[in-house]
Each structure stands twice: as structure tokens, then as C-alpha cells.
Design an enzyme around this catalytic site. Structure first.
Site, PDB file in Angstrom:
ATOM      1  N   GLU A 387      41.758  46.710  47.340  1.00 37.41           N
ATOM      2  CA  GLU A 387      40.559  46.088  47.889  1.00 37.41           C
ATOM      3  C   GLU A 387      39.783  45.406  46.765  1.00 37.41           C
ATOM      4  O   GLU A 387      39.106  46.058  45.975  1.00 37.41           O
ATOM      5  CB  GLU A 387      39.675  47.121  48.588  1.00 37.41           C
ATOM      6  N   HIS A 388      39.889  44.109  46.734  1.00 44.33           N
ATOM      7  CA  HIS A 388      39.284  43.312  45.670  1.00 44.33           C
ATOM      8  C   HIS A 388      38.463  42.214  46.341  1.00 44.33           C
ATOM      9  O   HIS A 388      39.020  41.328  46.989  1.00 44.33           O
ATOM     10  CB  HIS A 388      40.386  42.720  44.787  1.00 44.33           C
TER      11      HIS A 388
END
Length: 546
Positions: A387-388
Site C-alpha cells: 500500500e503506497h
């Protein structure tokens, strides 16, 4: 209109697959770890192109959380038959070492805009799959096969073929290895065509670095044996280091409605300052003549001459890609120019922007929480494969300026957000608003130029104090291999007084040519390594070629 200027799809747009449906032409290109998956471009004259669709846009079709850099969607194949579009793609879960986990799928749609179906799983034996629709109505899947038992750097086991049964929605019958390539090795990227009683097999060879090439073979029988074109490679720049278009390979062919033939292929344009050795101390960044291409692998086009019963040839002669080629005999069809300034509003993310890996964008950003702004929720670190919160667009010009305005109140140094020049988890330059240990807002730069074996982050400036609140304007100016950051906090722009190596934001930097496959992006990001998901609001974004 007399000519086409290459590349036709500038910036990161590799592995083109082209198809004509009536008077419309479509090219699908690889998107790797960027979501939504597969980029489809539209043209009516082979000169002017625009992105029209990114079909893999939901979790049932694609979930790349955990995929490595330069993993994800490789080498799609787009075709049109039986009144619908067929799209084959690979999701690469592991790409390093002796083994590859590369899963191949099929989706279909009645129109290029969709709706696209949920995927049908095909196989995992290798990558670069394509679907061949034979004249008798039968369909055949081709892909390179990965042989983990091979040594010496070439685990490419040849091109295999198996029948696909649409009614059963699966592959059936034997798997046949139809072609093992030439001495250039690394045979991949197959496309099959039927013409004048022959089956023509187009492949890519030599790896996707500077020895890349396009090779063709043919057979009277579908399953072979296939005879390689005795003239050698149809297209390559491996023996032409001064050609503008380098790393030419991975191609596909289309016939126009007027009977002309064109080949689309990937290529790259290395920076001039990295093509040759500097004349002396201080004359350039690199002293070892390492070519670097921040724009990544782009898509170019070549006109072909394909006489009956013969192998195709480049219309301009030889096998080196041309920077300019004759346009087809088709009416000109232009599209509106993309705006330089993006304003954010509720609805879909503006065209041109993508994010990384996840099919759950609501966890990364919102266009409704603050109308008129793009709100990014700080998620995992810049090194995350899961999750970026990064929303960015391709760098499509060797010289450009980019600007944004961020409104963020970092509570501590674990929360930071700003403007980023990005290639991957170990190649980026990041101008960030954050906080110091006392909790006061500061501006800093995180740089990971991919030149170091441990890919550590460096801090090229001392933190700069900022006002306690209010938006901060952030900008970068790129000219070839040089990047300069600037900012403004309630006043005029201030240059940070440093020059960063933009050539490090490229395929070739770090592990050598061919080990990375995407291209430079520039965009907005937010990180919160405390896990609290604190937001940052971006009020606009500007990208302008210079």
C-alpha cells in the site's frame, strides 16, 4: 501528412500489441506494477494517438499487492475476432532468480471501452502470451516457456503453443514447442500471422537491453518446423549505437485498410550525455559511458514492405529503426492536446494518472473528501510493495517542469508528503513536507539514486523551516540528466541549490540494462509510517514540456 515522428507513444509504453478494427487502430502496452492494468491507445491514422482505456480496473481482474518492482502486467496481447476484443496478459509475481511466477489470463469485451469480463486463467508456464485466431476459427495461445533448469543466463526455453477452446474457457490438447530462436537467444514476445499459405512467427530476442532484436520465422504448418528468416533480424539497433532509437525489439504487425503494413516496436532514447564518455573531469555525470533512458521503453512504428511469399522488410531498407517514417495513406485524425494544468474534482482520477499495485484505491486517495483537491492518505513507506499512496503520470519529455501545491499538517516526522520523481522503490527523488523532532513543519529531500548496492536513502539538504500552516508549492525542473527542486511558502519560488541525477531514474541505473522495465514518473505522494493514515491534500498538478 507525409511522415510519422518516432516514438509515437513517448514515455513508458513498452511491449506494444497492435490491432485494427475497421478504421480504428489500438495499441496495448505493458503497465507492470501500475494500476489500472494495461494501457490501450487509439488512432485512426497511425500518427496521432491517445489513451482510451485501462481495462484491468478491479480486484477480480488484477491484484498486484506484493508484486516486485517491474513485476505485474507484462506484454499484453490485444486482438479482435468474432465480434469482440480479446486481451491476454501476464501478472508476474516473482521475476528474480531461477524461478518466475507468471500467471496468464484472458479477458474479453464487446467494445474497446468495455465492459471487460472477469479473467479466465490460462497457464503459468512463461510470459509474453499471445492469442492467434486461425482462418478455420480455432484459437491458439503462444508464450515463451521458462526453463528454470537452464544455466548461463538463458532460461528461455522456446515458444510453445496450445489450443484454446472458447466454449470450454480453457486450454486443451498438447503443448508443442514450435521455435527455439537463434544464436541471439532469449526468445520471447511471439506473434503469429497467416499470409500467402505461410504461418509467420514474429519473436523478440536478445533481451530487452541494447542487444534487443526482432526475428521472424515461417512454416507451412501451424506447429512447424519454423525456418528463420535467412536475412537475419528484421529490426535491431544492436549494431547501430548512434541511432536515435535504441533497444529496438518486441514488435507486432498490422495491415491497414489500404493494404500497407506497419510494425510497432519498443525502443528507448538514451540521454545524449550518457551515450558517450565525457571529455574530461567535470564534463559529465558518468565517466563509464553507461547509456541511460529515463523515459523508459517507448513505442515506435516502422513501415514495412511485405511482398507475397517473402519475409517482410523495413521500407527504408536495412534493419535499423528510423526516427521518421512515411505515414500511411489514411485521413489525418488529430486529438485534443492534453492540458498542462490538472484541477481535481469529484469523479474518476484525471486521465494520465495511475497508482501502484492495489485494486482498492479508496484506501490511497479521495477526490470527494475535500472537493477541489486530491486527498492522499499516508500509507506505507516509499519501499512498500503493498500500500503506497502515490499518484503520478509518465515523464514523456526529456525536459519538463512539474508543480503541485500541498496542504498538509504533519504531526511528526513519520508523516511526510510532497512531489516525487519516481522509477521504483530504490530509484526516486522526493521533495517532502514533514516535521522535525520538535514537531515543527520542515521541507526536506529524500533521494535514492540507485547507484549504491544497498540502495540507501541520502539527504542532500538540511531541513528547511516552513510556516506552521498553509499550502506549500513544490516544483521540479528536469533537463536531461539534471533535476532541480524548488518551493514556495507564501512568497516567491526558491531554488534548493542542488542538482540531482535524473538519469538514475531509469531502466539502466542500478542493476544494469534490462533488469528494470518501466520508466520515470512524476507525481504526488503521502506516507505515514506510524500506520495512522494521516492525509495530505494536493490542490493541483502541472506538467509542461520544455
Amino acid at each position: 501528412m507525409t511522415s510519422i515522428e518516432n516514438p509515437i507513444l513517448p514515455g513508458f509504453n513498452p511491449d506494444p500489441s497492435i490491432v485494427r478494427a475497421g478504421d480504428d487502430y489500438y495499441i496495448a502496452t505493458s503497465t507492470f506494477e501500475w494500476f489500472p492494468g494495461v494501457q490501450i491507445h487509439h488512432s485512426r491514422d497511425l500518427v496521432n494517438w491517445r489513451v482510451i482505456s485501462r481495462p484491468l480496473d478491479r480486484a477480480s481482474q488484477l491484484d498486484m499487492r506484493g508484486d516486485p518492482d517491474s513485476g505485474g502486467v507484462w506484454a499484453p496481447c490485444l486482438s479482435h475476432a468474432d465480434g469482440q476484443f480479446w486481451l491476454i496478459y501476464t501478472d508476474v509475481k516473482r521475476r528474480d532468480g531461477a524461478w518466475k511466477d507468471s500467471h496468464n489470463y484472458l479477458v474479453t469485451a464487446p467494445a474497446i471501452e468495455g465492459p471487460w469480463s472477469d479473467p479466465i486463467y490460462l497457464n503459468s508456464s512463461g510470459f509474453d502470451p499471445s492469442l492467434f485466431h486461425d482462418e478455420d476459427g480455432r484459437k491458439w495461445l503462444l508464450n515463451m516457456i521458462w526453463d528454470h533448469n537452464r544455466t548461463g543466463g538463458d532460461r528461455f526455453g522456446g515458444i510453445v503453443m496450445q489450443e484454446y477452446a472458447p466454449a470450454e474457457r480453457r486450454l486443451v490438447g498438447p503443448v508443442t514447442n514450435i521455435y527455439c530462436g537463434t544464436e541471439l537467444r532469449l526468445t520471447e514476445g511471439p506473434h503469429l500471422y497467416r499470409r500467402d499459405g505461410w504461418y509467420y512467427l514474429l519473436t523478440a530476442e536478445g533481451g530487452t537491453g541494447y542487444d534487443h532484436a526482432v526475428t521472424m520465422a515461417r512454416s507451412r504448418n501451424l506447429t512447424g518446423p519454423y525456418e528463420t528468416d535467412p536475412a537475419g533480424h528484421v529490426l535491431t539497433a544492436k549494431d547501430a549505437p548512434d541511432a536515435l532509437l535504441q533497444r529496438a525489439g518486441h514488435a507486432d504487425i498490422v495491415e491497414t485498410q489500404t493494404g500497407e503494413f506497419y510494425m510497432v516496436h519498443l525502443c528507448s532514447r538514451p540521454l545524449d550525455e550518457t551515450r558517450r564518455k565525457p571529455a574530461g573531469p567535470g564534463a559529465g555525470i558518468h565517466a563509464d559511458d553507461v547509456r541511460r533512458s529515463p523515459l523508459g521503453r517507448e513505442t515506435a512504428i516502422q513501415k514495412l514492405v511485405w511482398e507475397e511469399g517473402a519475409f517482410p522488410r523495413l521500407a527504408h531498407g536495412g534493419n535499423v529503426p528510423a526516427a521518421r517514417v512515411d505515414a500511411p495513406d489514411l485521413p489525418e485524425h488529430r486529438f485534443d492536446a492534453e492540458p498542462t494544468l490538472t484541477r481535481f474534482a469529484p469523479g474518476p482520477l484525471p486521465d494520465g494518472f495511475q497508482w501502484l499495485r492495489t485494486p482498492e484505491p479508496a484506501r490511497l486517495f479521495s477526490l470527494t473528501d475535500r472537493p477541489g483537491a486530491l486527498r492522499l492518505f499516508g500509507r506505507e513507506s516509499p519501499g512498500s510493495q503493498f500500500e503506497h499512496a502515490l499518484v503520478a503520470r509518465r515523464q514523456t519529455d526529456l525536459a519538463f517542469r512539474a508543480e503541485t501545491e500541498v496542504d498538509v499538517q504533519p504531526g511528526d516526522y513519520q508523516h511526510f508528503a510532497g512531489l516525487i520523481a519516481w522509477y521504483g522503490r530504490f530509484k526516486f527523488h522526493y521533495l517532502a513536507v514533514t516535521a522535525d523532532r520538535a514537531g515543527d513543519r520542515v521541507l526536506t529531500v529524500y533521494s535514492c539514486p540507485a547507484d549504491w548496492p544497498d540502495a540507501r536513502v541520502e539527504y542532500p539538504v538540511q531541513p528547511i523551516p516552513l510556516p506552521a500552516d498553509g499550502p506549500v508549492r513544490l516544483g521540479c525542473d528536469v533537463d536531461g540528466s539534471e533535476l532541480r527542486f524548488r518551493f514556495a511558502a507564501g512568497g516567491d519560488w526558491r531554488d534548493l541549490g542542488i542538482v540531482l541525477d535524473q538519469s538514475a531514474i531509469s531502466d539502466e541505473a542500478g542493476n544494469g540494462p534490462g533488469n528494470n522495465f518501466t520508466g520515470a514518473f512524476v507525481g504526488m505522494c503521502a506516507h505515514d509510517t506510524s500506520g495512522r493514515g494521516r492525509p495530505a491534500d494536493f490542490l493541483h498538478f502541472l506538467y509542461e514540456a520544455r
